[in-house]
Each structure stands twice: as structure tokens, then as C-alpha cells.
Design a protein around this motif. Structure first.
Motif, PDB file in Angstrom:
ATOM      1  N   MET A   1       0.848  -1.170   0.000  1.00 31.69           N
ATOM      2  CA  MET A   1       0.000   0.000   0.000  1.00 31.69           C
ATOM      3  C   MET A   1       0.898   1.239   0.000  1.00 31.69           C
ATOM      4  N   ASN A   2       0.498   2.231  -0.795  1.00 35.26           N
ATOM      5  CA  ASN A   2       1.252   3.484  -0.880  1.00 35.26           C
ATOM      6  C   ASN A   2       0.441   4.650  -0.328  1.00 35.26           C
ATOM      7  N   LYS A   3       1.128   5.721  -0.064  1.00 43.17           N
ATOM      8  CA  LYS A   3       0.459   6.935   0.390  1.00 43.17           C
ATOM      9  C   LYS A   3      -0.226   7.626  -0.788  1.00 43.17           C
ATOM     10  N   VAL A   4      -1.247   8.384  -0.473  1.00 43.70           N
ATOM     11  CA  VAL A   4      -1.969   9.183  -1.456  1.00 43.70           C
ATOM     12  C   VAL A   4      -1.841  10.647  -1.053  1.00 43.70           C
ATOM     13  N   LYS A   5      -1.484  11.473  -2.014  1.00 41.61           N
ATOM     14  CA  LYS A   5      -1.371  12.916  -1.772  1.00 41.61           C
ATOM     15  C   LYS A   5      -2.755  13.536  -1.960  1.00 41.61           C
ATOM     16  N   ILE A   6      -3.201  14.290  -0.966  1.00 44.09           N
ATOM     17  CA  ILE A   6      -4.496  14.968  -0.995  1.00 44.09           C
ATOM     18  C   ILE A   6      -4.222  16.470  -0.984  1.00 44.09           C
ATOM     19  N   THR A   7      -4.629  17.150  -2.039  1.00 46.06           N
ATOM     20  CA  THR A   7      -4.419  18.594  -2.143  1.00 46.06           C
ATOM     21  C   THR A   7      -5.768  19.297  -2.174  1.00 46.06           C
ATOM     22  N   VAL A   8      -5.925  20.315  -1.357  1.00 44.36           N
ATOM     23  CA  VAL A   8      -7.140  21.128  -1.383  1.00 44.36           C
ATOM     24  C   VAL A   8      -7.021  22.070  -2.580  1.00 44.36           C
ATOM     25  N   LEU A   9      -7.899  21.870  -3.576  1.00 47.17           N
ATOM     26  CA  LEU A   9      -7.865  22.709  -4.769  1.00 47.17           C
ATOM     27  C   LEU A   9      -8.698  23.974  -4.606  1.00 47.17           C
ATOM     28  N   LEU A  63      -6.703   4.252  -4.550  1.00 45.32           N
ATOM     29  CA  LEU A  63      -5.406   4.724  -5.042  1.00 45.32           C
ATOM     30  C   LEU A  63      -4.255   4.177  -4.201  1.00 45.32           C
ATOM     31  N   ALA A  64      -4.447   4.085  -2.899  1.00 42.40           N
ATOM     32  CA  ALA A  64      -3.406   3.558  -2.014  1.00 42.40           C
ATOM     33  C   ALA A  64      -3.106   2.099  -2.311  1.00 42.40           C
ATOM     34  N   HIS A  65      -4.113   1.379  -2.800  1.00 41.53           N
ATOM     35  CA  HIS A  65      -3.952  -0.039  -3.103  1.00 41.53           C
ATOM     36  C   HIS A  65      -3.609  -0.309  -4.562  1.00 41.53           C
ATOM     37  N   GLY A  66      -3.176   0.717  -5.268  1.00 38.27           N
ATOM     38  CA  GLY A  66      -2.588   0.505  -6.583  1.00 38.27           C
ATOM     39  C   GLY A  66      -3.503   0.584  -7.775  1.00 38.27           C
ATOM     40  N   VAL A  67      -4.683   1.153  -7.653  1.00 33.83           N
ATOM     41  CA  VAL A  67      -5.520   1.319  -8.837  1.00 33.83           C
ATOM     42  C   VAL A  67      -4.754   2.181  -9.825  1.00 33.83           C
ATOM     43  N   ILE A  95     -13.118  21.092  -2.839  1.00 29.46           N
ATOM     44  CA  ILE A  95     -12.697  20.232  -3.934  1.00 29.46           C
ATOM     45  C   ILE A  95     -11.262  19.778  -3.669  1.00 29.46           C
ATOM     46  N   PHE A  96     -11.033  18.471  -3.795  1.00 30.30           N
ATOM     47  CA  PHE A  96      -9.724  17.871  -3.526  1.00 30.30           C
ATOM     48  C   PHE A  96      -9.171  17.181  -4.767  1.00 30.30           C
ATOM     49  N   LYS A  97      -7.858  17.200  -4.886  1.00 29.82           N
ATOM     50  CA  LYS A  97      -7.161  16.387  -5.888  1.00 29.82           C
ATOM     51  C   LYS A  97      -6.452  15.273  -5.136  1.00 29.82           C
ATOM     52  N   LEU A  98      -6.736  14.032  -5.500  1.00 29.68           N
ATOM     53  CA  LEU A  98      -6.088  12.868  -4.906  1.00 29.68           C
ATOM     54  C   LEU A  98      -5.121  12.294  -5.928  1.00 29.68           C
ATOM     55  N   GLU A  99      -3.898  12.021  -5.503  1.00 32.21           N
ATOM     56  CA  GLU A  99      -2.887  11.490  -6.408  1.00 32.21           C
ATOM     57  C   GLU A  99      -2.186  10.291  -5.780  1.00 32.21           C
ATOM     58  N   ALA A 100      -2.117   9.207  -6.521  1.00 33.86           N
ATOM     59  CA  ALA A 100      -1.337   8.053  -6.079  1.00 33.86           C
ATOM     60  C   ALA A 100       0.137   8.454  -6.046  1.00 33.86           C
ATOM     61  N   THR A 101       0.870   7.921  -5.076  1.00 31.81           N
ATOM     62  CA  THR A 101       2.312   8.161  -5.003  1.00 31.81           C
ATOM     63  C   THR A 101       3.027   6.813  -4.981  1.00 31.81           C
ATOM     64  N   ASP A 102       4.335   6.867  -5.109  1.00 29.64           N
ATOM     65  CA  ASP A 102       5.153   5.657  -5.006  1.00 29.64           C
ATOM     66  C   ASP A 102       5.718   5.488  -3.603  1.00 29.64           C
ATOM     67  N   GLU A 103       5.322   6.378  -2.690  1.00 27.82           N
ATOM     68  CA  GLU A 103       5.826   6.323  -1.321  1.00 27.82           C
ATOM     69  C   GLU A 103       5.054   5.275  -0.514  1.00 27.82           C
ATOM     70  N   ALA A 104       5.763   4.298  -0.018  1.00 28.96           N
ATOM     71  CA  ALA A 104       5.124   3.220   0.742  1.00 28.96           C
ATOM     72  C   ALA A 104       4.526   3.738   2.055  1.00 28.96           C
ATOM     73  N   ALA A 105       3.364   3.238   2.370  1.00 28.86           N
ATOM     74  CA  ALA A 105       2.715   3.575   3.639  1.00 28.86           C
ATOM     75  C   ALA A 105       3.345   2.722   4.751  1.00 28.86           C
ATOM     76  N   ALA A 106       3.406   3.282   5.931  1.00 25.64           N
ATOM     77  CA  ALA A 106       3.938   2.565   7.082  1.00 25.64           C
ATOM     78  C   ALA A 106       2.859   2.469   8.144  1.00 25.64           C
ATOM     79  N   ILE A 107       2.683   1.305   8.694  1.00 24.57           N
ATOM     80  CA  ILE A 107       1.712   1.135   9.760  1.00 24.57           C
ATOM     81  C   ILE A 107       2.267   1.809  11.005  1.00 24.57           C
ATOM     82  N   ASP A 108       1.438   2.660  11.601  1.00 27.02           N
ATOM     83  CA  ASP A 108       1.890   3.515  12.692  1.00 27.02           C
ATOM     84  C   ASP A 108       1.341   3.037  14.044  1.00 27.02           C
TER      85      ASP A 108
END
Length: 113
Positions: A1-9, A63-67, A95-108
Motif C-alpha cells: 500500500m502506498n500513500k496518497v497525496k491529498i491537495t485542497v484545490l 489509489l493507495a492499493h494501486g488502482v 474540492i480535492f485532488k487525490l494522487e497516487a504516489t510511489d511512497e510506501a505507507a507505514a503502519i503507525d
């Protein structure tokens, strides 16, 4: 699973609906600002509105799961790995823009023994 960037547009206001149904002097969303960025995976990022998270989490999860395809048969967003979504506030949606990233998520958290 990767992180997703959420930007407030945008923080929008449906002026006609706000005038008819909103409280007097209803402001645009007071919790978020345009350009603000969050990163998420399985959990709501700190500082993101609970109601906004409820509206967008299914796209974040996908997106976090690779769609990698475009959403909804390619008839919505033309760029793979991106979703443009909004919160559920009918008077002043954000309104938000969601973007898949290549940065791996870490369980916290620490596992329970």
C-alpha cells in the motif's frame, strides 16, 4: 500500500443555496485552505475534516492499493492515478485532488502481543 497525496484545490460556495438555506454570513469552509496538502493511506490524516474524509476515503483507499486505471471506465478523469472529489457540504463544498504516489505507507502502531 502506498500513500496518497491529498491537495485542497478549492473552497467553494454555492451562493444561491447558501442564501436560501444557510445561516447568516455563512463562510467558506473554515477548516481547510486552498493549497493545503495531506498524505493518507488507510487512516484519516491529522487535520483533515472528518466529513471530508468520509466523502473521499474510498478513492484514497483505491489509489493507495494501486488502482492504476482511470476511474469509472475512463469517462471521468483522464489521468490514471488521479481523482478530483469533493466533500459532502452542499452549501460550501471543498474540492480535492487525490494522487497516487510511489511512497510506501507505514503502519503507525505497535502490534498487540
Amino acid at each position: 500500500m502506498n500513500k496518497v497525496k491529498i491537495t485542497v484545490l478549492r473552497r467553494t460556495m454555492q451562493e444561491d443555496l447558501a442564501k436560501e438555506y444557510g445561516v447568516e454570513n455563512l463562510p467558506r469552509c473554515p477548516m481547510l485552505r486552498e493549497g493545503q496538502v495531506f498524505y493518507a493511506d488507510y487512516a484519516k490524516p491529522e487535520g483533515l475534516c472528518d466529513e471530508a474524509w468520509k466523502a473521499i476515503y474510498q478513492y484514497v483507499f483505491a489509489l493507495a492499493h494501486g488502482v492504476k486505471e482511470t476511474f469509472y471506465f475512463g469517462d471521468w478523469i483522464r489521468k490514471p492515478g488521479v481523482a478530483i472529489v469533493s466533500c459532502n457540504d452542499g452549501l460550501r463544498p471543498v474540492i480535492f485532488k487525490l494522487e497516487a504516489t510511489d511512497e510506501a505507507a507505514a503502519i503507525d502502531y505497535e502490534p498487540v502481543e
